[in-house]
Motif scaffolding. Structure first.
Motif, PDB file in Angstrom:
ATOM      1  N   PHE A  50      31.055 -27.716 -65.594  1.00  0.00           N
ATOM      2  CA  PHE A  50      30.739 -28.337 -66.702  1.00  0.00           C
ATOM      3  C   PHE A  50      31.786 -28.599 -67.579  1.00  0.00           C
ATOM      4  N   GLU A  63      25.217 -33.593 -67.038  1.00  0.00           N
ATOM      5  CA  GLU A  63      23.921 -32.721 -67.260  1.00  0.00           C
ATOM      6  C   GLU A  63      23.279 -34.055 -66.676  1.00  0.00           C
ATOM      7  N   SER A  82      23.533 -25.897 -58.281  1.00  0.00           N
ATOM      8  CA  SER A  82      24.746 -25.042 -58.869  1.00  0.00           C
ATOM      9  C   SER A  82      26.231 -25.715 -59.434  1.00  0.00           C
ATOM     10  N   ALA A  83      26.190 -24.868 -60.455  1.00  0.00           N
ATOM     11  CA  ALA A  83      27.501 -25.854 -61.209  1.00  0.00           C
ATOM     12  C   ALA A  83      28.541 -25.141 -61.088  1.00  0.00           C
ATOM     13  N   VAL A  85      31.406 -23.560 -64.119  1.00  0.00           N
ATOM     14  CA  VAL A  85      32.079 -23.217 -65.421  1.00  0.00           C
ATOM     15  C   VAL A  85      33.332 -22.436 -65.445  1.00  0.00           C
ATOM     16  N   ALA A  94      25.299 -26.004 -69.818  1.00  0.00           N
ATOM     17  CA  ALA A  94      24.269 -25.099 -68.392  1.00  0.00           C
ATOM     18  C   ALA A  94      23.018 -24.882 -68.898  1.00  0.00           C
ATOM     19  N   VAL A  99      19.782 -25.620 -66.323  1.00  0.00           N
ATOM     20  CA  VAL A  99      20.435 -25.051 -64.596  1.00  0.00           C
ATOM     21  C   VAL A  99      20.327 -23.479 -64.251  1.00  0.00           C
ATOM     22  N   LEU A 102      25.358 -20.424 -62.019  1.00  0.00           N
ATOM     23  CA  LEU A 102      26.480 -20.821 -62.332  1.00  0.00           C
ATOM     24  C   LEU A 102      27.709 -20.216 -61.007  1.00  0.00           C
TER      25      LEU A 102
END
Length: 306
Positions: A50, A63, A82-83, A85, A94, A99, A102
């Motif tokens: 993100f 998203e 997970s993502a 940031v 998120a 989510v 992170l």
């Protein structure tokens, strides 16, 4: 020594590997490929970031990607998707799509911190505090990768004391999983072993992982050294995709299929099917195949790599 019975492999190719590809992969094709990775037994995947779409065009659909994947029913344990940031704006995005986990990045060197996020290490730690507080207030788990944990070419060296200062800040935030990232692929097995062993001994009860780039063919050896020292999480990328955009000619991550094979031969369980991964590499179900070496030149599409 006593070898572990199992090691957690976290697939980071969809985030770290794909972000360096200029041609944007359709969201539906990304989702399909990620589902194939899950079918191969991978249960932890870092699938996007993100961050500003101007910096990383490949992840403009973060998203949408999560929206597609959360509507799937999975066999076996629910995968952890997970993502990455880098600021509170990313955390808010998120939160909006549900989510659960992170990943944040703190650099161990000022040069990389400024290039990667535009912040000094001190300012990045303050931003991390805000990010962590916001995420955890919404029930989101946060892990942190320490980028350039083993040095940065032509810039600062990193000793254990510098790492301890950063780790102390992370422990204060009650972050219990810390990933040591060899961003430029400089580390030797001895350095990996000594660093992981020292931190594991000083901070018992915390989870230590490695995010390695295979610049000099030492990737698997470094994985082995880290496991010997107590690392229990290894971040990998299918086909070895990835590489830091700030280093010309930077090599990719340690390859998922190679790490899985080595650990399988050592009777260390990963839960991953090697035959499935190999078929996925041979018949990549993407219209643009980033796993063909002649197509993947690590073109720098963005930033924020660990």
């Amino acid at each position: 020594m006593h070898w572990p019975d199992s090691i957690r492999l976290r697939e980071v190719g969809p985030r770290d590997g794909w972000q360096s590809i200029k041609q944007v992969i359709p969201t539906a094709d990304k989702a399909y490929f990620i589902l194939q990775l899950i079918k191969c037994g991978l249960r932890e995947l870092e699938i996007t970031s993100f961050v500003s779409p101007r910096a990383v065009p490949q992840h403009v659909d973060a998203e949408h990607l999560f929206d597609i994947l959360k509507n799937n029913t999975f066999q076996g344990p629910e995968p952890v998707l997970s993502a990455l940031v880098i600021n509170t704006t990313g955390v808010k995005r998120a939160i909006s799509c549900g989510v659960s986990t992170l990943a944040a990045v703190i650099s161990a060197t000022q040069s990389h911190s400024l290039a990667n996020s535009g912040l000094t290490i001190e300012d990045a730690l303050l931003e991390l505090t805000s990010m962590h507080n916001l995420a955890t207030s919404h029930g989101i788990k946060v892990r942190v990768a320490i980028a350039t944990a083993f040095g940065y070419p032509g810039h600062e060296s990193v000793d254990i004391q510098r790492l301890r200062v950063i780790v102390d800040n992370l422990i204060h935030l009650k972050i219990d999983e810390i990933i040591l990232a060899d961003t430029p692929g400089l580390a030797s097995p001895r350095q990996i072993y000594q660093t992981v062993h020292a931190l594991n001994k000083s901070y018992p009860g915390h989870t230590w992982g490695l995010h390695l780039h295979d610049a000099h063919g030492l990737g698997l050896t470094n994985v082995l050294a880290g496991i010997m020292a107590g690392a229990t999480v290894i971040e990998t990328s299918l086909g070895g995709l990835g590489g830091c955009p700030f280093l010309p000619g930077a090599k990719g991550n340690v390859a998922t299929e190679k790490v899985a094979f080595m650990l399988q031969e050592m009777s260390i369980n990963t839960g991953v099917s090697l035959s499935c991964l190999r078929k996925l590499l041979e018949k990549c179900p993407l219209p643009y195949n980033p796993y063909r070496k002649e197509q993947n030149q690590n073109d720098s599409a963005g930033q924020f790599q660990s």
